[in-house]
Design a protein around this motif. Structure first.
Motif, PDB file in Angstrom:
ATOM      1  N   VAL A 199     -21.439 -17.335  16.578  1.00 43.66           N
ATOM      2  CA  VAL A 199     -21.294 -18.441  17.713  1.00 43.66           C
ATOM      3  C   VAL A 199     -22.350 -18.493  18.709  1.00 43.66           C
ATOM      4  O   VAL A 199     -22.848 -17.787  19.101  1.00 43.66           O
ATOM      5  CB  VAL A 199     -19.909 -18.343  18.548  1.00 43.66           C
ATOM      6  CG1 VAL A 199     -18.691 -18.421  17.205  1.00 43.66           C
ATOM      7  CG2 VAL A 199     -19.929 -17.277  19.285  1.00 43.66           C
ATOM      8  N   TYR A 200     -22.285 -20.072  19.446  1.00 39.13           N
ATOM      9  CA  TYR A 200     -23.476 -19.973  20.724  1.00 39.13           C
ATOM     10  C   TYR A 200     -22.536 -20.315  21.605  1.00 39.13           C
ATOM     11  O   TYR A 200     -21.657 -21.173  21.691  1.00 39.13           O
ATOM     12  CB  TYR A 200     -24.273 -21.275  20.268  1.00 39.13           C
ATOM     13  CG  TYR A 200     -25.290 -20.882  19.325  1.00 39.13           C
ATOM     14  CD1 TYR A 200     -26.440 -20.496  19.682  1.00 39.13           C
ATOM     15  CD2 TYR A 200     -25.286 -20.875  17.976  1.00 39.13           C
ATOM     16  CE1 TYR A 200     -27.647 -20.162  18.736  1.00 39.13           C
ATOM     17  CE2 TYR A 200     -26.230 -20.533  17.156  1.00 39.13           C
ATOM     18  CZ  TYR A 200     -27.364 -20.238  17.497  1.00 39.13           C
ATOM     19  OH  TYR A 200     -28.356 -19.954  16.783  1.00 39.13           O
ATOM     20  N   MET A 205     -19.444 -22.866  20.553  1.00 37.48           N
ATOM     21  CA  MET A 205     -19.151 -23.417  19.114  1.00 37.48           C
ATOM     22  C   MET A 205     -19.791 -22.561  18.287  1.00 37.48           C
ATOM     23  O   MET A 205     -20.700 -21.871  18.494  1.00 37.48           O
ATOM     24  CB  MET A 205     -19.873 -24.899  19.475  1.00 37.48           C
ATOM     25  CG  MET A 205     -21.115 -24.958  19.374  1.00 37.48           C
ATOM     26  SD  MET A 205     -21.971 -26.597  19.446  1.00 37.48           S
ATOM     27  CE  MET A 205     -21.176 -27.209  20.821  1.00 37.48           C
ATOM     28  N   ARG A 206     -19.058 -22.834  17.031  1.00 36.10           N
ATOM     29  CA  ARG A 206     -19.299 -22.142  15.883  1.00 36.10           C
ATOM     30  C   ARG A 206     -21.019 -22.517  15.519  1.00 36.10           C
ATOM     31  O   ARG A 206     -21.412 -23.573  15.825  1.00 36.10           O
ATOM     32  CB  ARG A 206     -18.562 -22.253  14.795  1.00 36.10           C
ATOM     33  CG  ARG A 206     -17.356 -21.694  14.876  1.00 36.10           C
ATOM     34  CD  ARG A 206     -16.202 -22.247  13.911  1.00 36.10           C
ATOM     35  NE  ARG A 206     -15.141 -21.816  13.965  1.00 36.10           N
ATOM     36  CZ  ARG A 206     -14.542 -20.653  13.288  1.00 36.10           C
ATOM     37  NH1 ARG A 206     -15.096 -19.975  12.508  1.00 36.10           N
ATOM     38  NH2 ARG A 206     -13.098 -20.493  13.544  1.00 36.10           N
ATOM     39  N   GLU A 207     -21.707 -21.501  14.794  1.00 31.77           N
ATOM     40  CA  GLU A 207     -23.035 -21.956  14.285  1.00 31.77           C
ATOM     41  C   GLU A 207     -23.146 -23.095  13.636  1.00 31.77           C
ATOM     42  O   GLU A 207     -24.085 -23.860  13.624  1.00 31.77           O
ATOM     43  CB  GLU A 207     -23.745 -20.619  13.705  1.00 31.77           C
ATOM     44  CG  GLU A 207     -25.188 -20.750  13.226  1.00 31.77           C
ATOM     45  CD  GLU A 207     -25.382 -19.628  12.711  1.00 31.77           C
ATOM     46  OE1 GLU A 207     -26.865 -19.209  12.667  1.00 31.77           O
ATOM     47  OE2 GLU A 207     -24.896 -18.743  11.882  1.00 31.77           O
ATOM     48  N   ASP A 208     -22.067 -23.370  12.874  1.00 28.32           N
ATOM     49  CA  ASP A 208     -22.206 -24.333  11.853  1.00 28.32           C
ATOM     50  C   ASP A 208     -21.909 -25.700  12.602  1.00 28.32           C
ATOM     51  O   ASP A 208     -22.426 -26.998  12.119  1.00 28.32           O
ATOM     52  CB  ASP A 208     -20.985 -24.645  10.875  1.00 28.32           C
ATOM     53  CG  ASP A 208     -21.135 -23.080  10.120  1.00 28.32           C
ATOM     54  OD1 ASP A 208     -22.132 -22.496   9.677  1.00 28.32           O
ATOM     55  OD2 ASP A 208     -19.943 -22.702   9.508  1.00 28.32           O
ATOM     56  N   ASN A 249     -27.894 -27.078  23.487  1.00 30.67           N
ATOM     57  CA  ASN A 249     -27.237 -27.175  24.829  1.00 30.67           C
ATOM     58  C   ASN A 249     -25.769 -27.144  24.604  1.00 30.67           C
ATOM     59  O   ASN A 249     -25.155 -27.833  23.785  1.00 30.67           O
ATOM     60  CB  ASN A 249     -27.871 -28.250  25.472  1.00 30.67           C
ATOM     61  CG  ASN A 249     -29.290 -28.059  25.832  1.00 30.67           C
ATOM     62  OD1 ASN A 249     -29.929 -26.958  25.998  1.00 30.67           O
ATOM     63  ND2 ASN A 249     -30.098 -29.091  26.031  1.00 30.67           N
ATOM     64  N   CYS A 250     -25.177 -26.640  25.912  1.00 26.79           N
ATOM     65  CA  CYS A 250     -23.662 -27.021  25.736  1.00 26.79           C
ATOM     66  C   CYS A 250     -23.189 -28.449  25.877  1.00 26.79           C
ATOM     67  O   CYS A 250     -23.836 -29.322  26.872  1.00 26.79           O
ATOM     68  CB  CYS A 250     -23.221 -26.320  27.073  1.00 26.79           C
ATOM     69  SG  CYS A 250     -21.391 -26.249  27.260  1.00 26.79           S
ATOM     70  N   PRO A 251     -22.500 -28.862  25.069  1.00 24.48           N
ATOM     71  CA  PRO A 251     -21.849 -30.252  24.947  1.00 24.48           C
ATOM     72  C   PRO A 251     -21.105 -30.611  26.515  1.00 24.48           C
ATOM     73  O   PRO A 251     -20.885 -31.677  26.661  1.00 24.48           O
ATOM     74  CB  PRO A 251     -21.069 -30.436  23.600  1.00 24.48           C
ATOM     75  CG  PRO A 251     -20.684 -29.033  23.482  1.00 24.48           C
ATOM     76  CD  PRO A 251     -21.733 -28.075  23.941  1.00 24.48           C
ATOM     77  N   MET A 257     -27.138 -22.394  25.427  1.00 23.41           N
ATOM     78  CA  MET A 257     -26.343 -21.712  24.824  1.00 23.41           C
ATOM     79  C   MET A 257     -27.173 -20.406  24.318  1.00 23.41           C
ATOM     80  O   MET A 257     -28.054 -20.474  23.851  1.00 23.41           O
ATOM     81  CB  MET A 257     -25.665 -22.341  23.858  1.00 23.41           C
ATOM     82  CG  MET A 257     -25.017 -23.520  24.465  1.00 23.41           C
ATOM     83  SD  MET A 257     -24.059 -24.347  23.313  1.00 23.41           S
ATOM     84  CE  MET A 257     -22.514 -23.600  23.226  1.00 23.41           C
ATOM     85  N   SER A 258     -26.389 -19.280  24.323  1.00 24.23           N
ATOM     86  CA  SER A 258     -26.986 -18.109  23.567  1.00 24.23           C
ATOM     87  C   SER A 258     -26.099 -17.615  22.598  1.00 24.23           C
ATOM     88  O   SER A 258     -24.985 -17.945  22.405  1.00 24.23           O
ATOM     89  CB  SER A 258     -27.014 -16.908  24.739  1.00 24.23           C
ATOM     90  OG  SER A 258     -25.780 -16.682  25.217  1.00 24.23           O
ATOM     91  N   GLN A 259     -26.839 -16.850  21.488  1.00 19.30           N
ATOM     92  CA  GLN A 259     -26.039 -16.357  20.208  1.00 19.30           C
ATOM     93  C   GLN A 259     -25.129 -15.293  20.500  1.00 19.30           C
ATOM     94  O   GLN A 259     -25.692 -14.360  21.254  1.00 19.30           O
ATOM     95  CB  GLN A 259     -27.055 -16.276  19.196  1.00 19.30           C
ATOM     96  CG  GLN A 259     -26.384 -16.161  17.705  1.00 19.30           C
ATOM     97  CD  GLN A 259     -27.362 -15.841  16.716  1.00 19.30           C
ATOM     98  OE1 GLN A 259     -28.810 -15.961  17.063  1.00 19.30           O
ATOM     99  NE2 GLN A 259     -27.173 -16.032  15.678  1.00 19.30           N
ATOM    100  N   GLU A 260     -23.834 -15.207  20.008  1.00 21.46           N
ATOM    101  CA  GLU A 260     -23.262 -14.064  19.827  1.00 21.46           C
ATOM    102  C   GLU A 260     -22.497 -14.004  18.786  1.00 21.46           C
ATOM    103  O   GLU A 260     -22.430 -14.738  17.894  1.00 21.46           O
ATOM    104  CB  GLU A 260     -22.006 -14.489  21.199  1.00 21.46           C
ATOM    105  CG  GLU A 260     -22.441 -14.565  22.550  1.00 21.46           C
ATOM    106  CD  GLU A 260     -21.178 -14.728  23.367  1.00 21.46           C
ATOM    107  OE1 GLU A 260     -20.162 -15.015  23.043  1.00 21.46           O
ATOM    108  OE2 GLU A 260     -21.434 -14.861  24.735  1.00 21.46           O
TER     109      GLU A 260
END
Length: 68
Positions: free
Chosen positions: A19-20, A31-34, A41-43, A49-52
């Motif tokens: 997720v990001y 949000m999910r990567e898909d 950028n955060c909607p 956003m960073s990956q987790e």
């Protein structure tokens, strides 16, 4: 009187999902990567956003919207 057993809910399969997540302290958007936007950028607030990796229920992709 009527008594019935409630249907047992299906337990979704949990899996590690990329997720990001928003880096802003005041925002909890993710949000999910898909479904991530092109600019990452955060909607909700526009911050980067960073990956987790999080453990989330698996999404079933049963729909075929574009098939005729």
């Amino acid at each position: 009187m009527y008594f019935a057993k409630k249907a047992v809910e299906e337990v979704d399969q949990m899996m590690d999902t990329t997720v990001y997540a928003c880096q802003s302290e005041s925002c909890n958007g993710w949000m999910r990567e898909d479904f991530v936007t092109v600019d990452y950028n955060c909607p909700m607030c526009g911050t980067e956003m960073s990956q987790e990796v999080r453990e989330l229920p698996k999404i079933k992709y049963d729909h075929q919207f574009y098939n005729k």
